[in-house]
Enzyme design. Structure first.
Site, PDB file in Angstrom:
ATOM      1  N   CYS A  64      33.900  34.917  47.294  1.00  0.00           N
ATOM      2  CA  CYS A  64      34.184  35.723  46.110  1.00  0.00           C
ATOM      3  C   CYS A  64      33.036  36.696  45.896  1.00  0.00           C
ATOM      4  CB  CYS A  64      34.344  34.819  44.895  1.00  0.00           C
ATOM      5  SG  CYS A  64      34.890  35.717  43.423  1.00  0.00           S
ATOM      6  N   ILE A 156      39.981  44.539  38.301  1.00  0.00           N
ATOM      7  CA  ILE A 156      39.809  45.876  38.862  1.00  0.00           C
ATOM      8  C   ILE A 156      39.440  46.792  37.705  1.00  0.00           C
ATOM      9  CG2 ILE A 156      40.928  47.827  40.026  1.00  0.00           C
ATOM     10  CD1 ILE A 156      42.929  45.793  41.199  1.00  0.00           C
ATOM     11  N   HIS A 263      29.230  36.682  46.299  1.00  0.00           N
ATOM     12  CA  HIS A 263      28.363  35.909  45.409  1.00  0.00           C
ATOM     13  C   HIS A 263      28.721  34.422  45.367  1.00  0.00           C
ATOM     14  CE1 HIS A 263      31.098  37.802  42.094  1.00  0.00           C
ATOM     15  NE2 HIS A 263      31.582  36.605  42.388  1.00  0.00           N
ATOM     16  N   ASN A 264      29.650  33.983  46.216  1.00  0.00           N
ATOM     17  CA  ASN A 264      29.925  32.551  46.431  1.00  0.00           C
ATOM     18  C   ASN A 264      29.984  32.328  47.934  1.00  0.00           C
ATOM     19  OD1 ASN A 264      30.221  32.037  43.709  1.00  0.00           O
ATOM     20  ND2 ASN A 264      32.417  31.771  43.743  1.00  0.00           N
ATOM     21  N   HIS A 319      24.974  36.969  39.493  1.00  0.00           N
ATOM     22  CA  HIS A 319      26.241  37.582  39.928  1.00  0.00           C
ATOM     23  C   HIS A 319      27.034  38.129  38.746  1.00  0.00           C
ATOM     24  CE1 HIS A 319      28.338  34.123  38.345  1.00  0.00           C
ATOM     25  NE2 HIS A 319      29.464  34.354  38.977  1.00  0.00           N
ATOM     26  N   GLY A 320      26.470  38.051  37.549  1.00  0.00           N
ATOM     27  CA  GLY A 320      27.158  38.545  36.363  1.00  0.00           C
ATOM     28  C   GLY A 320      26.419  38.114  35.125  1.00  0.00           C
ATOM     29  N   ALA A 321      27.133  38.144  33.999  1.00  0.00           N
ATOM     30  CA  ALA A 321      26.533  37.706  32.741  1.00  0.00           C
ATOM     31  C   ALA A 321      26.514  36.182  32.654  1.00  0.00           C
ATOM     32  CB  ALA A 321      27.311  38.298  31.567  1.00  0.00           C
ATOM     33  N   GLY A 322      27.542  35.535  33.178  1.00  0.00           N
ATOM     34  CA  GLY A 322      27.643  34.081  33.097  1.00  0.00           C
ATOM     35  C   GLY A 322      28.318  33.647  31.814  1.00  0.00           C
ATOM     36  N   LYS A 389      43.309  42.914  34.674  1.00  0.00           N
ATOM     37  CA  LYS A 389      43.032  41.491  34.825  1.00  0.00           C
ATOM     38  C   LYS A 389      44.249  40.798  35.447  1.00  0.00           C
ATOM     39  CE  LYS A 389      38.992  40.296  32.990  1.00  0.00           C
ATOM     40  NZ  LYS A 389      38.014  39.419  33.639  1.00  0.00           N
TER      41      LYS A 389
END
Length: 390
Positions: A64, A156, A263-264, A319-322, A389
């Site tokens: 991912c 997207i 990121h995974n 990889h993001g905000a979490g 989404k």
């Protein structure tokens, strides 16, 4: 831990300690500012190992990650009706999941396009080698999921940067086939360790030892799934661009700055003078000069970053905000009206099915970026104007 100024739940701390105590962990765990509770191991952690790999740490959405590209379009070039743009993208890329008795999943292709068929032909020989050993993987969603988005936090987006230039960005992984590969080897690791599971702090920390048949098979299968995920994102980006070209008739260029990062995933790397397996479970490689993508949420900023090569983090970043709360907690706490207010500036779905992705369910992306200023430098700041989404 790069978590200064960012809350870390107690359950995640306990999970980190459980993982760090495993005998094959190399040197230390590196903990990213978006860290939160995961399956077996925390999401937002970098797990270096020697002589073993934990399949559940790599997870079931193998490979991912994110892809983003800058275009020659500016904000003024976008149509006034952004709903039409979102609709065009939704029609171009299968997304979501609708499964019923005797019905096709609308999140897959009914008849894959030529681009997807060509990519699948390149992936097929490797898949056949894996299926020869693990026949149960044959009947997974594989070919018809290639070039599709999925559900949950996959998205997207059409974004604008600090100079109002248009970017396309999306987030997805290895879809149904990656999920099946991940679960297959998680089960095999637990079966191989049946006599030792009681000694593990969590059965999802079951591991495969280097040199065993399942270890070698897992490396082959996980490498294939990571390749699938990268091609999946490339196919969606191609179809996204084609859809926008039909709506915006003026010519525009792409790939001026392009990034495609996992990121995974797990791969072999050299750190502190040793060759080790590095599992990034919700973390991005950030070697010196390497570009990466750190998204916020469907109502917050995202960032294109350049790695600083911080060795203590095993050259990684978040990889993001979490997430700061579970999906069920977000659905319990927030309403559609909350979602409408939080995404007022974005053309996106604003219904009950996406409340679990409401921006308030995520940590403050600005605090996350501040906490990892020694890991990456910000190159571009993106704000979304359209979000699709699953």
């Amino acid at each position: 831990m790069w978590t200064e100024g960012v809350p870390v739940e107690d359950e995640a701390r306990r999970q980190l300690i459980n993982t760090a105590r495993l005998p094959f962990i190399f040197h230390h765990l590196a903990v990213m500012p978006d860290v939160h509770l995961g399956k077996g191991s925390t999401i937002g952690s970098v797990i270096p190992t020697r002589g073993a790999i934990i399949p559940a740490a790599v997870g079931v959405d193998i490979g991912c990650g994110m892809i983003a590209t800058r275009t020659t379009l500016n904000a003024a070039d976008l149509p006034d009706n952004l709903h039409a743009l979102r609709t065009a993208i939704e029609q171009a890329v299968p997304h979501g999941r609708t499964v019923g008795r005797g019905k096709r999943d609308d999140g897959s292709w009914e008849n894959p396009p030529d681009l997807v068929n060509a990519l699948w032909r390149e992936l097929l020989p490797g898949f056949q080698r894996i299926v020869a050993k693990y026949p149960r993987l044959q009947s997974t969603n594989n070919h018809k999921h290639l070039g599709t988005l999925g559900t949950g936090n996959h998205f997207i987006e059409v974004c604008l940067d600090e100079a109002d230039r248009v970017w396309f960005m999306l987030h997805s992984g290895s879809r149904g086939v990656g999920n099946a590969i991940g679960n297959t080897f998680i089960e095999l690791a637990q079966a191989d360790m049946r006599q030792h599971l009681a000694n593990l702090p969590d059965r999802d920390l079951a591991y495969l030892e280097e040199g065993s048949a399942h270890f070698d098979d897992y490396l082959e299968a996980v490498g294939w799934a990571q390749d699938y995920a990268r091609r999946n994102r490339q196919a969606m980006m191609s179809n996204l661009i084609a859809a926008v070209r039909k709506l915006i008739t003026q010519p525009f260029g792409i790939d001026l700055e392009a990034v495609n990062c996992h990121h995974n995933y797990v791969q072999k790397e050299t750190h502190f003078g040793s060759e080790v397996y590095v599992t990034r479970k919700g973390a991005v490689s950030a070697r010196r000069g390497e570009l990466g993508i750190i998204p916020g949420s469907m109502g917050a900023r995202s960032y294109i970053v350049r790695g600083l090569g911080n060795e203590e983090s095993f050259c990684s970043c978040s990889h993001g905000a979490g997430r700061r709360m579970s999906r069920s907690e977000a659905k319990r706490r927030f309403t559609i009206a909350d979602q409408v207010r939080a995404t007022a500036h974005v053309e996106c779905r604003k219904d009950q099915a996406v409340i679990d992705e409401i921006p308030m369910a995520y940590k403050d992306i600005d605090a996350v970026m501040q906490a990892q200023r020694s890991l990456v430098e910000i190159i571009h700041t993106l704000r979304q104007v359209v979000c699709v989404k699953g």
